[in-house]
Design a protein around this motif. Structure first.
Motif, short mmCIF file in Angstrom:
data_model
loop_
_atom_site.label_atom_id
_atom_site.label_comp_id
_atom_site.label_asym_id
_atom_site.label_seq_id
_atom_site.Cartn_x
_atom_site.Cartn_y
_atom_site.Cartn_z
N ASP A 101 -10.29 2.23 -6.12
CA ASP A 101 -9.09 3.20 -6.30
C ASP A 101 -7.77 2.49 -5.37
OD1 ASP A 101 -8.17 5.78 -6.76
OD2 ASP A 101 -9.72 6.85 -6.05
N VAL A 102 -6.89 3.36 -6.07
CA VAL A 102 -5.45 2.86 -5.32
C VAL A 102 -4.82 4.04 -4.81
CG1 VAL A 102 -5.44 0.61 -6.08
CG2 VAL A 102 -4.29 2.46 -7.33
N ALA A 103 -3.81 4.19 -3.94
CA ALA A 103 -3.05 5.30 -3.67
C ALA A 103 -1.67 4.77 -3.00
CB ALA A 103 -3.52 6.32 -2.70
N ALA A 104 -0.55 5.08 -3.53
CA ALA A 104 0.87 4.53 -3.07
C ALA A 104 1.45 5.76 -2.36
CB ALA A 104 1.50 3.65 -4.18
N ASN A 105 2.34 5.54 -1.45
CA ASN A 105 3.13 6.43 -0.75
C ASN A 105 4.39 5.74 -0.12
OD1 ASN A 105 3.94 8.28 1.93
ND2 ASN A 105 3.21 9.55 0.26
N TYR A 142 6.95 5.25 7.90
CA TYR A 142 6.00 4.26 7.75
C TYR A 142 6.74 2.94 7.36
CZ TYR A 142 2.95 8.01 8.60
OH TYR A 142 2.04 9.14 8.80
N ALA A 143 7.94 2.62 7.33
CA ALA A 143 8.73 1.54 6.92
C ALA A 143 8.77 1.32 5.45
CB ALA A 143 8.28 0.31 7.84
N GLY A 144 8.32 2.44 4.73
CA GLY A 144 8.62 2.27 3.28
C GLY A 144 7.30 2.43 2.39
N THR A 145 7.19 1.75 1.55
CA THR A 145 5.89 1.79 0.60
C THR A 145 4.95 1.14 0.90
OG1 THR A 145 7.65 2.02 -1.45
CG2 THR A 145 5.36 1.70 -2.07
N ARG A 146 3.64 2.09 1.22
CA ARG A 146 2.50 1.44 1.46
C ARG A 146 1.58 1.70 0.25
NH1 ARG A 146 4.47 5.25 2.96
NH2 ARG A 146 2.47 6.11 4.03
N VAL A 147 0.49 0.57 -0.02
CA VAL A 147 -0.31 0.81 -1.14
C VAL A 147 -1.84 0.63 -0.20
CG1 VAL A 147 -1.35 -0.15 -3.23
CG2 VAL A 147 1.26 0.02 -2.77
N SER A 148 -2.67 1.76 -0.57
CA SER A 148 -3.92 1.80 -0.05
C SER A 148 -4.78 1.22 -1.33
CB SER A 148 -4.34 3.11 0.53
OG SER A 148 -5.83 3.11 0.86
N VAL A 149 -5.79 0.43 -1.09
CA VAL A 149 -6.72 -0.03 -1.91
C VAL A 149 -8.25 0.01 -1.34
CG1 VAL A 149 -7.56 -1.90 -3.51
CG2 VAL A 149 -5.32 -1.61 -2.84
N THR A 150 -9.19 0.91 -1.94
CA THR A 150 -10.59 1.01 -1.60
C THR A 150 -11.19 0.03 -2.70
OG1 THR A 150 -10.10 3.23 -1.22
CG2 THR A 150 -12.54 2.61 -1.68
N TRP A 151 -12.03 -0.99 -1.95
CA TRP A 151 -12.42 -2.10 -2.86
C TRP A 151 -14.01 -2.20 -2.42
CZ3 TRP A 151 -14.22 -5.43 1.02
CH2 TRP A 151 -13.44 -5.45 2.39
N GLY A 206 -14.91 -1.56 1.78
CA GLY A 206 -13.47 -1.64 2.67
C GLY A 206 -12.47 -1.09 1.96
N VAL A 207 -11.40 -0.96 2.93
CA VAL A 207 -10.21 -0.34 2.43
C VAL A 207 -8.83 -1.09 3.18
CG1 VAL A 207 -8.44 1.65 2.73
CG2 VAL A 207 -10.96 1.87 2.58
N SER A 208 -8.07 -1.80 2.46
CA SER A 208 -6.90 -2.19 2.55
C SER A 208 -5.86 -1.77 2.53
CB SER A 208 -6.66 -3.79 2.00
OG SER A 208 -7.85 -4.61 2.56
N GLN A 209 -5.00 -1.32 3.58
CA GLN A 209 -3.34 -0.92 3.45
C GLN A 209 -2.35 -1.80 3.41
OE1 GLN A 209 -2.88 2.36 6.26
NE2 GLN A 209 -4.30 3.92 5.10
N PHE A 210 -1.36 -1.90 2.36
CA PHE A 210 -0.34 -2.91 2.45
C PHE A 210 0.75 -2.32 2.55
CE2 PHE A 210 -4.12 -4.48 -0.11
CZ PHE A 210 -4.22 -5.69 0.24
N LEU A 211 1.74 -3.01 3.40
CA LEU A 211 3.23 -2.42 3.32
C LEU A 211 3.78 -3.43 2.44
CD1 LEU A 211 5.63 -1.03 4.40
CD2 LEU A 211 5.47 -2.67 6.44
N VAL A 212 4.75 -3.13 1.47
CA VAL A 212 5.40 -3.92 0.77
C VAL A 212 6.94 -3.58 0.69
CG1 VAL A 212 5.75 -4.42 -1.77
CG2 VAL A 212 3.37 -3.67 -1.08
#
Length: 326
Positions: free
Chosen positions: A242-246, A251-260, A284-290
């Motif tokens: 799964d993914v979610a973006a906001n 929070y300094a901009g666009t973040r993308v969460s990835v459930t893997w 696992g879950v990774s949250q990325f700031l882009v």
């Protein structure tokens, strides 16, 4: 389509909803609020497997609060995304500090809420950080646990096009460039083992927060952290569930969460005792700031203690049955 307020009432928005409900239960100790917050047949996928029913959530929450009563958790990020007009998926990154014991660690809870009620949850904790900071033997801690394994949606094939539909359902086409960038990185760097390409996807001054409450900076140390994670299971691969973006300036901009889920065999470097060749499945879950098309930060959370438990159970060197998952 705008999100109907029924999805998060009586709070201002999903971010406020997640923060306030979490504090109500975990800080103010209103454990009984779980009965109002979760559906009776709610599903929770955790590092030790899948459980069903609100009573499991109540019991697990009570035991965690009782075992670490001085622990305080605070939201570092809430990445939320609509799922239709009356529901949302939230990826809640929590930084927990226990001043009495002296440990600090992270948790990510990704929750699917429909009309203000939790339907399905994917939750991972950095239990390794606690063990290391308390001077505990991680393998000894792992042998005190059991492993249920996944059930329900987690046993199905991963979504064919996670940009369109993830395990939590159809998702909006928001922040497509950022989400695509992250997914391409996972496929090329994580699954394709093209570690040189870290330079193409990340900024030079990148930050990775990973398990054991460890932090790596710069591309070379990112590569080394990934190698350390993969070397016990070198032939495995990541499934994106799964993914979610906001986008939010707070929070300094666009973040993308990835459930893997990483699936492999324990047949590589013997970091967790004698090799077994048995399967492992790491949620696992990774949250990325882009920012400006490049990844600036990743927060990667999974439970290495649970990985050790899987190996111990399948090796047969744990006396505990599969019911002890807390």
């Amino acid at each position: 389509m705008p999100l109907d307020p029924v999805a998060y009432q009586p709070y201002a928005d999903p971010d406020d909803f997640i923060r306030e409900v979490t504090d109500l239960i975990w800080v103010n100790r209103s454990i009984s609020h779980i009965y109002e917050n979760y559906e009776p047949d709610s599903i929770v996928h955790g590092a030790y497997g899948t459980s069903v029913g609100v009573e499991e959530v109540v019991a697990g929450t009570l035991m965690r609060i009782a075992s670490t009563p001085d622990r305080i958790g605070q939201a570092e990020d809430v990445i939320w995304e609509a799922r239709g007009d009356d529901a949302f998926l939230s990826s809640h990154l929590v930084l927990s500090v226990d001043p009495a014991s002296g440990f600090i660690h992270r948790t990510v809870a990704s929750c699917l809420y429909r009309r203000g009620r939790m339907v399905e949850e994917w939750v991972v904790r950095d239990s390794l950080a606690i063990a290391l900071q308390l001077g505990q033997d991680p393998d000894a801690v792992a042998r005190e646990k059991g492993y249920l394994g996944f059930s329900g949606s987690m046993t199905e094939a991963p979504p064919a096009d996670v940009l369109a539909v993830g395990d939590s359902g159809p998702r909006p086409d928001d922040s497509r460039p950022e989400v695509t960038r992250v997914l391409e990185m996972i496929e090329q760097v994580w699954n394709g083992r093209d570690l040189k390409a870290v330079d193409d996807y990340f900024v030079r001054d990148l930050t990775l927060h990973t398990v054991g409450y460890r932090t790596a900076i710069r591309p070379e140390n990112y590569r080394r952290a990934l190698l350390r994670m993969l070397r016990p299971f070198p032939t495995g691969s990541f499934e994106v569930r799964d993914v979610a973006a906001n986008h939010a300036e707070r929070y300094a901009g666009t973040r993308v969460s990835v459930t893997w889920v990483y699936k492999g065999l324990y047949n590589g470097v013997a970091d967790f005792g004698p090799l077994t060749g048995t399967p492992v499945e790491i949620l696992g879950v990774s949250q990325f700031l882009v920012q400006d098309g490049r990844i600036v930060r990743e927060v990667r959370v999974y439970d290495e203690i649970a990985v050790r438990t899987q190996i111990a159970v399948r090796r047969g060197d744990t006396p505990y049955d599969s019911t002890n998952i807390y």
